[in-house]
Design a protein around this motif. Structure first.
Motif, PDB file in Angstrom:
ATOM      1  N   UNK A  10       0.824  -1.213   0.000  1.00 34.39           N
ATOM      2  CA  UNK A  10       0.000   0.000   0.000  1.00 34.39           C
ATOM      3  C   UNK A  10       0.860   1.266   0.000  1.00 34.39           C
ATOM      4  N   UNK A  11       1.983   1.223   0.692  1.00 29.23           N
ATOM      5  CA  UNK A  11       2.904   2.364   0.686  1.00 29.23           C
ATOM      6  C   UNK A  11       3.423   2.614  -0.725  1.00 29.23           C
ATOM      7  N   UNK A  12       3.815   1.551  -1.425  1.00 31.23           N
ATOM      8  CA  UNK A  12       4.293   1.693  -2.805  1.00 31.23           C
ATOM      9  C   UNK A  12       3.183   2.219  -3.712  1.00 31.23           C
ATOM     10  N   UNK A  13       1.971   1.734  -3.503  1.00 25.80           N
ATOM     11  CA  UNK A  13       0.857   2.187  -4.331  1.00 25.80           C
ATOM     12  C   UNK A  13       0.569   3.675  -4.146  1.00 25.80           C
ATOM     13  N   UNK A  14       0.875   4.210  -2.981  1.00 24.73           N
ATOM     14  CA  UNK A  14       0.656   5.631  -2.700  1.00 24.73           C
ATOM     15  C   UNK A  14       1.780   6.526  -3.231  1.00 24.73           C
ATOM     16  N   UNK A  15       2.818   5.907  -3.817  1.00 24.74           N
ATOM     17  CA  UNK A  15       3.916   6.687  -4.383  1.00 24.74           C
ATOM     18  C   UNK A  15       5.066   6.939  -3.431  1.00 24.74           C
ATOM     19  N   UNK A  16       5.063   6.273  -2.297  1.00 27.30           N
ATOM     20  CA  UNK A  16       6.182   6.357  -1.366  1.00 27.30           C
ATOM     21  C   UNK A  16       7.124   5.174  -1.615  1.00 27.30           C
ATOM     22  N   UNK A  17       8.306   5.221  -1.024  1.00 28.64           N
ATOM     23  CA  UNK A  17       9.216   4.097  -1.120  1.00 28.64           C
ATOM     24  C   UNK A  17       9.594   3.606   0.275  1.00 28.64           C
ATOM     25  N   UNK A  18      10.197   2.436   0.306  1.00 26.74           N
ATOM     26  CA  UNK A  18      10.682   1.866   1.551  1.00 26.74           C
ATOM     27  C   UNK A  18      12.202   1.775   1.483  1.00 26.74           C
ATOM     28  N   UNK A  19      12.834   1.861   2.626  1.00 25.30           N
ATOM     29  CA  UNK A  19      14.292   1.726   2.685  1.00 25.30           C
ATOM     30  C   UNK A  19      14.688   0.771   3.814  1.00 25.30           C
ATOM     31  N   UNK A  20      15.819   0.130   3.611  1.00 24.05           N
ATOM     32  CA  UNK A  20      16.350  -0.822   4.590  1.00 24.05           C
ATOM     33  C   UNK A  20      17.516  -0.190   5.324  1.00 24.05           C
ATOM     34  N   UNK A  21      17.449  -0.202   6.650  1.00 26.33           N
ATOM     35  CA  UNK A  21      18.453   0.458   7.479  1.00 26.33           C
ATOM     36  C   UNK A  21      19.784  -0.291   7.419  1.00 26.33           C
ATOM     37  N   UNK A  22      20.871   0.469   7.360  1.00 24.19           N
ATOM     38  CA  UNK A  22      22.179  -0.155   7.196  1.00 24.19           C
ATOM     39  C   UNK A  22      23.133  -0.004   8.362  1.00 24.19           C
ATOM     40  N   UNK A  23      22.709   0.653   9.442  1.00 23.63           N
ATOM     41  CA  UNK A  23      23.623   0.881  10.565  1.00 23.63           C
ATOM     42  C   UNK A  23      23.349  -0.023  11.754  1.00 23.63           C
ATOM     43  N   UNK A  24      22.340  -0.884  11.640  1.00 25.84           N
ATOM     44  CA  UNK A  24      22.041  -1.839  12.713  1.00 25.84           C
ATOM     45  C   UNK A  24      21.152  -2.946  12.168  1.00 25.84           C
ATOM     46  N   UNK A  25      21.333  -4.134  12.710  1.00 28.12           N
ATOM     47  CA  UNK A  25      20.473  -5.261  12.375  1.00 28.12           C
ATOM     48  C   UNK A  25      19.682  -5.686  13.596  1.00 28.12           C
ATOM     49  N   UNK A  26      18.724  -6.583  13.382  1.00 28.77           N
ATOM     50  CA  UNK A  26      17.828  -6.995  14.457  1.00 28.77           C
ATOM     51  C   UNK A  26      17.913  -8.497  14.686  1.00 28.77           C
ATOM     52  N   UNK A  27      17.907  -8.867  15.938  1.00 31.09           N
ATOM     53  CA  UNK A  27      17.882 -10.283  16.322  1.00 31.09           C
ATOM     54  C   UNK A  27      16.564 -10.536  17.052  1.00 31.09           C
ATOM     55  N   UNK A  28      15.655 -11.248  16.398  1.00 30.88           N
ATOM     56  CA  UNK A  28      14.340 -11.535  16.981  1.00 30.88           C
ATOM     57  C   UNK A  28      14.134 -13.041  17.054  1.00 30.88           C
ATOM     58  N   UNK A  29      13.452 -13.488  18.099  1.00 32.78           N
ATOM     59  CA  UNK A  29      13.203 -14.917  18.310  1.00 32.78           C
ATOM     60  C   UNK A  29      11.911 -15.297  17.578  1.00 32.78           C
ATOM     61  N   UNK A  30      12.008 -15.427  16.257  1.00 31.02           N
ATOM     62  CA  UNK A  30      10.841 -15.605  15.408  1.00 31.02           C
ATOM     63  C   UNK A  30      10.222 -16.988  15.576  1.00 31.02           C
TER      64      UNK A  30
END
Length: 255
Positions: free
Chosen positions: A180-200
């Motif tokens: 939906x964000x892309x459809x509205x003309x916005x973009x997404x970005x992936x952060x490069x200064x930290x990663x996440x460790x989640x117990x999925x």
């Protein structure tokens, strides 16, 4: 700009990994967090987290999408510009030092940095994160963002005015919010200064207590009305299945 960290939690009042480090953070005045809990469990979360940081749902057992939607309503009512949809089983945020013990310090820096990113980029709709393992491969690039329009999951920040939710999204609401964000003309970005460790999917409790496979089947049936090319696919993720949405995503760019 104001940022709300919204954390739906179910069945984990005493095993909420995120709270252990988040409660130690020194957050700026324009940032706050709420754990979103069901009425049947509130008394237990009050014992472990306290009343102040709880947002109580009106109904039980309606799933993650319902819970995060209530978080967004709260954010809108209280004039938050950005909402961080966060899982309750995040173990750590890792920077280039690759040490979990720095999580609170790293997170405090991320919050300030990303509010600044949204403030100065009107077309930035979502910021997502790499897993800890994927982050190791790019951590020495030292870039604020490393990908544009990469597909999303679980933990991400979204501009409040870009948020969308439909009742038929029983699962995969995170994926659909990206679309939906892309459809509205916005973009997404992936952060490069930290990663996440989640117990999925491995921590006890959580929304996997519900019949997620059945909910995914219902979601796909609903989505096909507007997105007929979406389809069921086997997956190597923990659940073993997913909804294929690649045909509705823009091309990923390396930054």
């Amino acid at each position: 700009m104001k940022l709300l960290i919204a954390i739906p939690s179910k069945g984990r009042p005493y095993k909420c990994k995120t709270y252990k480090w988040l409660s130690k953070c020194n957050l700026p005045a324009n940032v706050d967090y709420r754990f979103i809990v069901e009425p049947q469990e509130r008394i237990y979360y009050e014992q472990s987290i306290g009343k102040e940081k709880l947002l109580t749902l009106k109904e039980n057992d309606k799933g993650y999408a319902y819970a995060i939607d209530e978080g967004h309503k709260y954010a809108k009512e209280n004039s938050y510009d950005i909402i961080w949809q966060m899982d309750d089983d995040v173990l750590a945020f890792i920077d280039k030092r690759a040490k979990a013990k720095h999580t609170s310090e790293v997170f405090e820096k991320i919050v300030v940095d990303l509010i600044d990113a949204f403030k100065h980029d009107d077309k930035l709709g979502i910021v997502r994160f790499l897993s800890q393992r994927a982050f190791y491969f790019i951590k020495n690039e030292l870039k604020r963002f490393v990908y544009k329009n990469q597909g999303g999951w679980g933990n991400f920040l979204i501009r409040t005015k870009c948020y969308a939710m439909e009742q038929g999204w029983k699962t995969h609401s995170d994926t659909m919010q990206h679309i939906k964000v892309w459809e509205q003309g916005y973009y997404t970005k992936t952060y490069g200064l930290a990663g996440i460790n989640a117990e999925v999917y491995t921590n006890e409790g959580g929304y996997q207590m519900l019949n997620r496979k059945h909910l995914t089947e219902e979601t796909l049936k609903y989505l096909k009305k507007d997105y007929p090319l979406m389809e069921w696919q086997e997956s190597n993720n923990t659940l073993g299945y997913d909804i294929k949405t690649d045909m509705y995503r823009p091309k990923k760019e390396k930054l």
